[in-house]
Design a protein around this motif. Sequence first.
Motif, PDB file in Angstrom:
ATOM      1  N   ILE A   1       0.855  -1.188   0.000  1.00 44.87           N
ATOM      2  CA  ILE A   1       0.000   0.000   0.000  1.00 44.87           C
ATOM      3  C   ILE A   1       0.892   1.240   0.000  1.00 44.87           C
ATOM      4  O   ILE A   1       1.759   1.387   0.862  1.00 44.87           O
ATOM      5  CB  ILE A   1      -0.926   0.023   1.221  1.00 44.87           C
ATOM      6  CG1 ILE A   1      -1.959  -1.108   1.133  1.00 44.87           C
ATOM      7  CG2 ILE A   1      -1.623   1.372   1.374  1.00 44.87           C
ATOM      8  CD1 ILE A   1      -2.783  -1.300   2.387  1.00 44.87           C
TER       9      ILE A   1
ATOM     10  N   LEU B   1       0.715   5.260   0.301  1.00 39.54           N
ATOM     11  CA  LEU B   1      -0.153   6.368   0.702  1.00 39.54           C
ATOM     12  C   LEU B   1       0.243   7.610  -0.085  1.00 39.54           C
ATOM     13  O   LEU B   1       1.314   8.184   0.135  1.00 39.54           O
ATOM     14  CB  LEU B   1      -0.029   6.609   2.205  1.00 39.54           C
ATOM     15  CG  LEU B   1      -0.375   5.401   3.098  1.00 39.54           C
ATOM     16  CD1 LEU B   1      -0.077   5.716   4.558  1.00 39.54           C
ATOM     17  CD2 LEU B   1      -1.833   4.990   2.920  1.00 39.54           C
TER      18      LEU B   1
ATOM     19  N   ALA C   1      -3.252   4.431  -2.361  1.00 40.83           N
ATOM     20  CA  ALA C   1      -4.297   5.210  -1.706  1.00 40.83           C
ATOM     21  C   ALA C   1      -4.176   6.627  -2.235  1.00 40.83           C
ATOM     22  O   ALA C   1      -3.352   7.412  -1.785  1.00 40.83           O
ATOM     23  CB  ALA C   1      -4.127   5.166  -0.190  1.00 40.83           C
TER      24      ALA C   1
ATOM     25  N   ASP D   1     -10.496   7.891  -0.924  1.00 45.77           N
ATOM     26  CA  ASP D   1     -10.848   7.801   0.486  1.00 45.77           C
ATOM     27  C   ASP D   1     -12.358   7.676   0.670  1.00 45.77           C
ATOM     28  O   ASP D   1     -13.129   8.404   0.038  1.00 45.77           O
ATOM     29  CB  ASP D   1     -10.372   9.043   1.244  1.00 45.77           C
ATOM     30  CG  ASP D   1      -8.855   9.172   1.267  1.00 45.77           C
ATOM     31  OD1 ASP D   1      -8.181   8.195   0.901  1.00 45.77           O
ATOM     32  OD2 ASP D   1      -8.362  10.242   1.674  1.00 45.77           O
TER      33      ASP D   1
ATOM     34  N   GLY E   1      -6.623   7.220   4.080  1.00 46.68           N
ATOM     35  CA  GLY E   1      -5.967   6.527   2.972  1.00 46.68           C
ATOM     36  C   GLY E   1      -5.688   5.081   3.300  1.00 46.68           C
ATOM     37  O   GLY E   1      -5.904   4.180   2.471  1.00 46.68           O
TER      38      GLY E   1
ATOM     39  N   ALA F   1      -7.346   1.707   1.401  1.00 46.28           N
ATOM     40  CA  ALA F   1      -6.502   0.687   0.793  1.00 46.28           C
ATOM     41  C   ALA F   1      -6.701  -0.675   1.446  1.00 46.28           C
ATOM     42  O   ALA F   1      -6.731  -1.709   0.757  1.00 46.28           O
ATOM     43  CB  ALA F   1      -5.031   1.108   0.875  1.00 46.28           C
TER      44      ALA F   1
END
Length: 209
Positions: free
Chosen positions: A12, A14, A54, A72, A82, A86
């Motif tokens: 993930i 961000l 994200a 989001d 975020g 995700a």
Amino acid sequence: MITVEMKEWTGIILAGGLSSRMGSNKALLPLDGSIVLEHVAEAIAPAVSRIIVAAGPNVDAYQALGYTCVEDGYPGKGPLAGLHAALEASETEWNLVCACDMPLVQPSLFTTLQRLAASDKTHPAMVPRLEGRVHPLVGMYHMDVLPSLEQCLKEDRLRVTRWLEEIGCRYVEAEDLERAGIQDAAAQLSNMNTMQDYQDLVNKRPSSM
């Protein structure tokens, strides 16, 4: 008991911030013929089977990169929003997380965190803590954190470090990383918020990295 399967992890990134102090989207800044976000993706990719970005309000800016991008569900609520978006899109129990503004991060940091997770089946999250400073936007999060994360968002309790305390996060100290062979953790975890930060990190980055 939380189980750790090393075969299936999701990465993930961000990248949903507004980069207001930078003046432009920090994830898209050029670096060694690519962009900063791509360097973070290259570092996390060897340890995961899929990467989710994200993206927050920046979905359109990242679509061409070929990653799954999510918006989001709780807009305007910072990195916790975020992470929540995700994790909801993830299909694996364990997830490696990194902010988009750490261009010095290396694959060894993520594989080291995975090895530590394999020997610790009691904590739902694991993040570095160097000289007392917690780095919550790079680490590992188990899917079990989703309910408490959503509750924080609903109640506007958005301090990431306080949430980590609530869920019983394990902090990986500098000594733990050094014993695992990571001698430059502080440099790898350097992030950038201003154009000067960006220039400084570019200058620190060896051409061979």
